[in-house]
Motif scaffolding. Structure first.
Motif, mmCIF file in Angstrom:
data_model
loop_
_atom_site.group_PDB
_atom_site.id
_atom_site.type_symbol
_atom_site.label_atom_id
_atom_site.label_comp_id
_atom_site.label_asym_id
_atom_site.label_seq_id
_atom_site.Cartn_x
_atom_site.Cartn_y
_atom_site.Cartn_z
ATOM 1 N N ARG A 1 35.058 37.295 -20.497
ATOM 2 C CA ARG A 1 36.016 38.111 -19.764
ATOM 3 C C ARG A 1 36.761 39.028 -20.708
ATOM 4 N NH1 ARG A 1 40.853 33.858 -18.546
ATOM 5 N NH2 ARG A 1 40.681 32.689 -20.464
ATOM 6 N N SER A 2 37.225 40.142 -20.173
ATOM 7 C CA SER A 2 38.007 41.088 -20.962
ATOM 8 C C SER A 2 38.888 41.894 -20.018
ATOM 9 C CB SER A 2 37.107 42.006 -21.782
ATOM 10 O OG SER A 2 36.309 42.784 -20.918
ATOM 11 N N GLY A 3 39.932 42.479 -20.575
ATOM 12 C CA GLY A 3 40.831 43.280 -19.758
ATOM 13 C C GLY A 3 42.049 43.742 -20.530
ATOM 14 N N THR B 1 51.143 39.352 -18.372
ATOM 15 C CA THR B 1 50.262 39.493 -17.220
ATOM 16 C C THR B 1 49.000 40.188 -17.709
ATOM 17 O OG1 THR B 1 52.143 39.715 -15.745
ATOM 18 C CG2 THR B 1 50.030 40.464 -14.912
ATOM 19 N N GLY B 2 47.857 39.665 -17.291
ATOM 20 C CA GLY B 2 46.587 40.250 -17.679
ATOM 21 C C GLY B 2 45.724 40.506 -16.463
ATOM 22 N N LEU B 3 44.960 41.578 -16.508
ATOM 23 C CA LEU B 3 44.039 41.918 -15.427
ATOM 24 C C LEU B 3 42.752 42.437 -16.046
ATOM 25 C CD1 LEU B 3 43.721 42.113 -12.356
ATOM 26 C CD2 LEU B 3 44.532 44.476 -12.532
ATOM 27 N N GLY B 4 41.637 41.853 -15.631
ATOM 28 C CA GLY B 4 40.352 42.253 -16.186
ATOM 29 C C GLY B 4 39.201 41.786 -15.328
ATOM 30 N N TYR B 5 38.041 41.686 -15.946
ATOM 31 C CA TYR B 5 36.821 41.298 -15.239
ATOM 32 C C TYR B 5 36.077 40.261 -16.071
ATOM 33 C CZ TYR B 5 32.321 41.601 -12.896
ATOM 34 O OH TYR B 5 31.178 41.296 -12.219
ATOM 35 N N GLY B 6 35.485 39.283 -15.390
ATOM 36 C CA GLY B 6 34.690 38.270 -16.051
ATOM 37 C C GLY B 6 33.265 38.285 -15.537
ATOM 38 N N LYS B 7 32.310 38.103 -16.414
ATOM 39 C CA LYS B 7 30.885 38.103 -16.071
ATOM 40 C C LYS B 7 30.318 36.719 -16.336
ATOM 41 C CE LYS B 7 26.835 40.278 -15.544
ATOM 42 N NZ LYS B 7 26.285 40.123 -14.256
ATOM 43 N N TYR B 8 29.708 36.119 -15.315
ATOM 44 C CA TYR B 8 29.145 34.779 -15.436
ATOM 45 C C TYR B 8 27.804 34.785 -16.172
ATOM 46 C CZ TYR B 8 32.444 33.021 -11.948
ATOM 47 O OH TYR B 8 33.572 32.646 -11.276
ATOM 48 N N PHE B 9 27.548 33.709 -16.895
ATOM 49 C CA PHE B 9 26.233 33.404 -17.436
ATOM 50 C C PHE B 9 26.095 31.889 -17.458
ATOM 51 C CE2 PHE B 9 29.033 33.603 -21.058
ATOM 52 C CZ PHE B 9 28.624 32.571 -21.878
ATOM 53 N N ASN B 10 24.900 31.367 -17.651
ATOM 54 C CA ASN B 10 24.626 29.918 -17.587
ATOM 55 C C ASN B 10 25.173 29.317 -16.296
ATOM 56 O OD1 ASN B 10 23.442 30.035 -20.103
ATOM 57 N ND2 ASN B 10 25.260 29.340 -21.173
ATOM 58 N N LEU B 11 24.864 29.943 -15.185
ATOM 59 C CA LEU B 11 25.402 29.553 -13.894
ATOM 60 C C LEU B 11 24.513 28.491 -13.241
ATOM 61 C CD1 LEU B 11 27.639 30.471 -11.827
ATOM 62 C CD2 LEU B 11 25.858 31.844 -10.802
ATOM 63 N N PRO C 1 27.482 33.808 -7.582
ATOM 64 C CA PRO C 1 28.370 34.943 -7.869
ATOM 65 C C PRO C 1 27.998 35.584 -9.202
ATOM 66 C CG PRO C 1 29.527 32.863 -8.171
ATOM 67 C CD PRO C 1 28.179 32.525 -7.631
ATOM 68 N N LYS C 2 28.201 36.868 -9.307
ATOM 69 C CA LYS C 2 27.867 37.612 -10.536
ATOM 70 C C LYS C 2 29.045 37.707 -11.493
ATOM 71 C CE LYS C 2 23.809 38.930 -8.987
ATOM 72 N NZ LYS C 2 22.890 37.857 -8.958
ATOM 73 N N GLY C 3 30.239 37.825 -10.946
ATOM 74 C CA GLY C 3 31.424 37.994 -11.772
ATOM 75 C C GLY C 3 32.664 37.731 -10.956
ATOM 76 N N TYR C 4 33.827 38.001 -11.549
ATOM 77 C CA TYR C 4 35.091 37.714 -10.884
ATOM 78 C C TYR C 4 36.195 38.589 -11.457
ATOM 79 C CZ TYR C 4 35.943 34.984 -15.110
ATOM 80 O OH TYR C 4 36.096 34.600 -16.414
ATOM 81 N N LEU C 5 37.236 38.767 -10.660
ATOM 82 C CA LEU C 5 38.441 39.445 -11.098
ATOM 83 C C LEU C 5 39.255 38.443 -11.908
ATOM 84 C CD1 LEU C 5 40.273 41.973 -10.894
ATOM 85 C CD2 LEU C 5 41.327 40.881 -8.917
ATOM 86 N N ASP C 6 39.566 38.770 -13.131
ATOM 87 C CA ASP C 6 40.293 37.866 -14.011
ATOM 88 C C ASP C 6 41.761 38.260 -14.012
ATOM 89 O OD1 ASP C 6 40.473 35.759 -15.936
ATOM 90 O OD2 ASP C 6 40.666 37.278 -17.492
ATOM 91 N N PHE C 7 42.602 37.383 -13.479
ATOM 92 C CA PHE C 7 44.046 37.616 -13.433
ATOM 93 C C PHE C 7 44.728 36.498 -14.200
ATOM 94 C CE2 PHE C 7 48.191 36.805 -11.441
ATOM 95 C CZ PHE C 7 48.784 38.030 -11.692
ATOM 96 N N GLN C 8 45.691 36.857 -15.045
ATOM 97 C CA GLN C 8 46.415 35.873 -15.846
ATOM 98 C C GLN C 8 47.911 36.087 -15.690
ATOM 99 O OE1 GLN C 8 45.175 36.344 -19.887
ATOM 100 N NE2 GLN C 8 43.104 36.786 -19.243
#
Length: 187
Positions: A131-133, A152-162, A171-178
């Protein structure tokens, strides 16, 4: 791997504990992570009172309508709006990159016996992600050694080894909120 990270962090603290800057190195914990039943740990090194590099580890478990377990590292690069001073709120912004290991189990969807009515969502998977943002936050030092920080963080995460455990599309990815509310001590 965890032992190597702990040894590296300990070495970094010992080498730079006598920093000439007012904040130098700080160790923090996110109080909001206690809702997930475990503390988090962060260490930050500031440079020239305007830049910071922070390494964080958090893990936990949330059981609010679904079982959600997570663990992961974050590396944040920060730029402070102005020099860090005691008894002043200092805004900052920056970028982050990290990993997150997730396990989500939710089997609470309702399907009427006729099949015409349903609501809820079943999820059942285990995955690693990158993930990054961007981050935005405020730092406050009430005294020279203690600190309070919101981030506060906002970014995108990409799944692998699912691994999915249902007949559903993965799912392919997710909205990453911290959201972080940290307290800490600076050396």
């Amino acid at each position: 791997m965890k032992k190597i990270v702990i040894i590296f962090i300990s070495f970094l603290i010992i080498q730079t504990a006598s920093s000439q800057e007012p904040i130098g190195i700080s160790i923090k914990s996110n109080l909001l992570n206690l809702l997930a039943k475990k503390p988090s740990f962060s260490i930050e090194k500031t440079f020239r009172q305007r830049y910071g590099l922070e390494l964080s580890y958090s893990s936990g478990e949330l059981n609010w309508g679904r079982d959600y377990k997570f663990s992961g590292f974050l590396l944040r690069g920060k730029m402070y709006a102005y020099d860090i001073e005691v008894k002043e709120i200092t805004p900052f912004w920056g970028l982050y990159v990290g990993n997150l290991n997730k396990t989500i189990v939710s089997n609470n969807a309702y399907v009427h016996p006729t099949g015409f009515l349903s609501f809820g969502n079943n999820r059942n998977f285990k995955a690693n992600s990158i993930r990054s943002g961007m981050i935005l936050g405020f730092l406050y030092l009430p005294t020279k050694r203690f600190l309070i920080e919101t981030t506060t963080g906002l970014g995108y995460g990409k799944y692998f080894n699912l691994e999915t455990f249902q007949d559903r599309a993965a799912p392919k990815g997710y909205l990453d909120f911290q959201l972080w509310l940290s307290v800490g001590y600076s050396f």
